[in-house]
Design a protein around this motif. Structure first.
Motif, PDB file in Angstrom:
ATOM      1  N   UNK A  88       0.807  -1.218   0.000  1.00 41.22           N
ATOM      2  CA  UNK A  88       0.000   0.000   0.000  1.00 41.22           C
ATOM      3  C   UNK A  88       0.843   1.273   0.000  1.00 41.22           C
ATOM      4  N   UNK A  89       2.031   1.237   0.563  1.00 41.73           N
ATOM      5  CA  UNK A  89       2.858   2.450   0.611  1.00 41.73           C
ATOM      6  C   UNK A  89       3.181   2.968  -0.789  1.00 41.73           C
ATOM      7  N   UNK A  90       3.349   2.054  -1.740  1.00 43.07           N
ATOM      8  CA  UNK A  90       3.627   2.450  -3.125  1.00 43.07           C
ATOM      9  C   UNK A  90       2.476   3.289  -3.673  1.00 43.07           C
ATOM     10  N   UNK A  91       1.256   2.820  -3.446  1.00 41.62           N
ATOM     11  CA  UNK A  91       0.087   3.511  -3.986  1.00 41.62           C
ATOM     12  C   UNK A  91      -0.177   4.826  -3.276  1.00 41.62           C
ATOM     13  N   UNK A  92       0.059   4.859  -1.978  1.00 39.06           N
ATOM     14  CA  UNK A  92      -0.118   6.115  -1.245  1.00 39.06           C
ATOM     15  C   UNK A  92       0.915   7.140  -1.704  1.00 39.06           C
ATOM     16  N   UNK A  93       2.141   6.685  -1.934  1.00 37.22           N
ATOM     17  CA  UNK A  93       3.165   7.609  -2.457  1.00 37.22           C
ATOM     18  C   UNK A  93       2.745   8.158  -3.816  1.00 37.22           C
ATOM     19  N   UNK A  94       2.145   7.305  -4.659  1.00 43.25           N
ATOM     20  CA  UNK A  94       1.724   7.734  -5.996  1.00 43.25           C
ATOM     21  C   UNK A  94       0.643   8.805  -5.930  1.00 43.25           C
ATOM     22  N   UNK A  95      -0.373   8.616  -5.083  1.00 43.00           N
ATOM     23  CA  UNK A  95      -1.439   9.629  -5.042  1.00 43.00           C
ATOM     24  C   UNK A  95      -0.983  10.889  -4.309  1.00 43.00           C
ATOM     25  N   UNK A  96       0.018  10.750  -3.441  1.00 42.92           N
ATOM     26  CA  UNK A  96       0.588  11.945  -2.807  1.00 42.92           C
ATOM     27  C   UNK A  96       1.186  12.867  -3.863  1.00 42.92           C
ATOM     28  N   UNK A  97       1.744  12.277  -4.926  1.00 39.98           N
ATOM     29  CA  UNK A  97       2.306  13.072  -6.021  1.00 39.98           C
ATOM     30  C   UNK A  97       1.236  13.849  -6.781  1.00 39.98           C
ATOM     31  N   UNK A  98      -0.026  13.443  -6.615  1.00 41.23           N
ATOM     32  CA  UNK A  98      -1.140  14.186  -7.206  1.00 41.23           C
ATOM     33  C   UNK A  98      -1.491  15.427  -6.387  1.00 41.23           C
ATOM     34  N   UNK A  99      -0.892  15.544  -5.202  1.00 40.98           N
ATOM     35  CA  UNK A  99      -1.218  16.635  -4.300  1.00 40.98           C
ATOM     36  C   UNK A  99      -2.214  16.248  -3.228  1.00 40.98           C
ATOM     37  N   UNK A 100      -2.535  14.945  -3.132  1.00 43.34           N
ATOM     38  CA  UNK A 100      -3.470  14.463  -2.115  1.00 43.34           C
ATOM     39  C   UNK A 100      -2.770  14.425  -0.764  1.00 43.34           C
ATOM     40  N   UNK A 101      -3.405  14.978   0.253  1.00 40.37           N
ATOM     41  CA  UNK A 101      -2.862  14.953   1.608  1.00 40.37           C
ATOM     42  C   UNK A 101      -3.229  13.619   2.249  1.00 40.37           C
ATOM     43  N   UNK A 102      -2.232  12.782   2.481  1.00 39.05           N
ATOM     44  CA  UNK A 102      -2.484  11.447   3.034  1.00 39.05           C
ATOM     45  C   UNK A 102      -1.987  11.299   4.471  1.00 39.05           C
ATOM     46  N   UNK A 103      -1.627  12.397   5.104  1.00 41.61           N
ATOM     47  CA  UNK A 103      -1.011  12.316   6.432  1.00 41.61           C
ATOM     48  C   UNK A 103      -1.930  11.698   7.478  1.00 41.61           C
ATOM     49  N   UNK A 104      -3.228  11.897   7.348  1.00 38.40           N
ATOM     50  CA  UNK A 104      -4.154  11.366   8.350  1.00 38.40           C
ATOM     51  C   UNK A 104      -4.725  10.001   7.955  1.00 38.40           C
ATOM     52  N   UNK A 105      -4.311   9.478   6.801  1.00 39.66           N
ATOM     53  CA  UNK A 105      -4.821   8.197   6.316  1.00 39.66           C
ATOM     54  C   UNK A 105      -4.190   7.038   7.095  1.00 39.66           C
ATOM     55  N   UNK A 106      -4.987   6.043   7.428  1.00 41.51           N
ATOM     56  CA  UNK A 106      -4.490   4.806   8.031  1.00 41.51           C
ATOM     57  C   UNK A 106      -4.319   3.779   6.914  1.00 41.51           C
ATOM     58  N   UNK A 107      -3.086   3.362   6.683  1.00 42.25           N
ATOM     59  CA  UNK A 107      -2.772   2.452   5.589  1.00 42.25           C
ATOM     60  C   UNK A 107      -2.821   1.005   6.054  1.00 42.25           C
ATOM     61  N   UNK A 108      -3.482   0.153   5.274  1.00 38.06           N
ATOM     62  CA  UNK A 108      -3.593  -1.273   5.570  1.00 38.06           C
ATOM     63  C   UNK A 108      -2.955  -2.043   4.420  1.00 38.06           C
ATOM     64  N   UNK A 109      -1.935  -2.835   4.745  1.00 38.86           N
ATOM     65  CA  UNK A 109      -1.144  -3.501   3.710  1.00 38.86           C
ATOM     66  C   UNK A 109      -1.504  -4.986   3.620  1.00 38.86           C
ATOM     67  N   UNK A 110      -2.166  -5.374   2.535  1.00 37.04           N
ATOM     68  CA  UNK A 110      -2.516  -6.782   2.367  1.00 37.04           C
ATOM     69  C   UNK A 110      -1.293  -7.641   2.073  1.00 37.04           C
ATOM     70  N   UNK A 111      -0.225  -7.044   1.534  1.00 33.27           N
ATOM     71  CA  UNK A 111       1.008  -7.805   1.312  1.00 33.27           C
ATOM     72  C   UNK A 111       1.599  -8.259   2.640  1.00 33.27           C
ATOM     73  N   UNK A 112       1.699  -7.343   3.599  1.00 36.24           N
ATOM     74  CA  UNK A 112       2.226  -7.695   4.924  1.00 36.24           C
ATOM     75  C   UNK A 112       1.327  -8.723   5.612  1.00 36.24           C
ATOM     76  N   UNK A 113       0.026  -8.539   5.493  1.00 37.38           N
ATOM     77  CA  UNK A 113      -0.906  -9.475   6.117  1.00 37.38           C
ATOM     78  C   UNK A 113      -0.821 -10.860   5.472  1.00 37.38           C
ATOM     79  N   UNK A 114      -0.669 -10.903   4.156  1.00 33.46           N
ATOM     80  CA  UNK A 114      -0.553 -12.190   3.461  1.00 33.46           C
ATOM     81  C   UNK A 114       0.713 -12.924   3.886  1.00 33.46           C
TER      82      UNK A 114
END
Length: 225
Positions: A88-114
């Protein structure tokens, strides 16, 4: 709807997003729901060329994104608190480049869980889909469009439901805490002690790593345990 499963395709490794897809997700009393009829999927134009290496992965061509909205126009739905993704960090980094503020977002990583649920399996989306569907023709048909962002969010949702059942998770906040725990490494994967369990690292090396300014925050948590 305060949670979405998100995927991006980028013009290069860690590049600008040229496709963004998400689907609303809900988890209440252990019942997971993916609202595929509300899925969002859009191509975006950028101010640089797509690399051929990236094309080989997602098969998005320059003609696909010509005359599409510029990537900086992307916005998250206003009520989103949780973003779920495979790495998920990859995708959050990508949308951050759009100017989206993701600082308050809680990220859930299915890769880590898997990796936690199925430690001895391959953990990319395609391999997990084949595993969960026992190498069937149904799995192959589902994967025909793998690396299309919309298909990847739906496959991630399919994998996520199995994770939720395996861990008996009841709520989205419980899922977030399980993800945070799963992201803390137990083995060092670089340097002269690569492959060593973190709890067996020499104390002086652990102190040195902890003091590095660019240390991964989850590795820091593991070292400080």
């Amino acid at each position: 709807m305060n949670a979405i499963i998100l995927d991006t395709e980028t013009h290069d490794l860690k590049g600008l997003p040229i496709e963004i897809a998400y689907v609303p997700f809900q988890l209440v009393n252990g019942e997971a729901a993916i609202f595929a009829d509300q899925a969002f999927d859009e191509y975006y134009s950028i101010n640089t060329k797509i690399t051929y290496g990236a094309m080989a992965i997602h098969h998005i061509l320059e003609s696909d994104i010509a005359n599409k909205p510029f990537y900086t126009t992307f916005k998250l739905p206003g009520d989103v608190q949780y973003i779920i993704g495979h790495n998920v960090d990859y995708d959050i980094e990508a949308i951050t480049k759009c100017g989206v503020n993701t600082k308050s977002i809680k990220a859930i990583c299915t890769l880590a869980l898997a990796r936690k649920v199925w430690p001895h399996e391959a953990h990319n989306i395609s391999a997990l889909t084949y595993m969960l569907l026992e190498g069937s023709d149904i799995a192959r048909k589902k994967l025909r469009s793998a690396h299309n962002a919309k298909q990847d969010v739906l496959l991630t949702g399919f994998i996520l439901k199995s994770i939720i059942r395996a861990l008996n998770i009841q709520t989205i906040e419980e899922l977030y805490r399980a993800s945070e725990d799963a992201r803390i490494p137990t083995i060092i994967n670089f340097g002269k002690y690569k492959g060593t369990e973190i709890k067996f690292l020499p104390p002086d090396y652990k102190r040195w790593l902890t003091n590095q300014p660019d240390i991964d925050p989850y590795l820091r948590k593991a070292l400080e345990k």
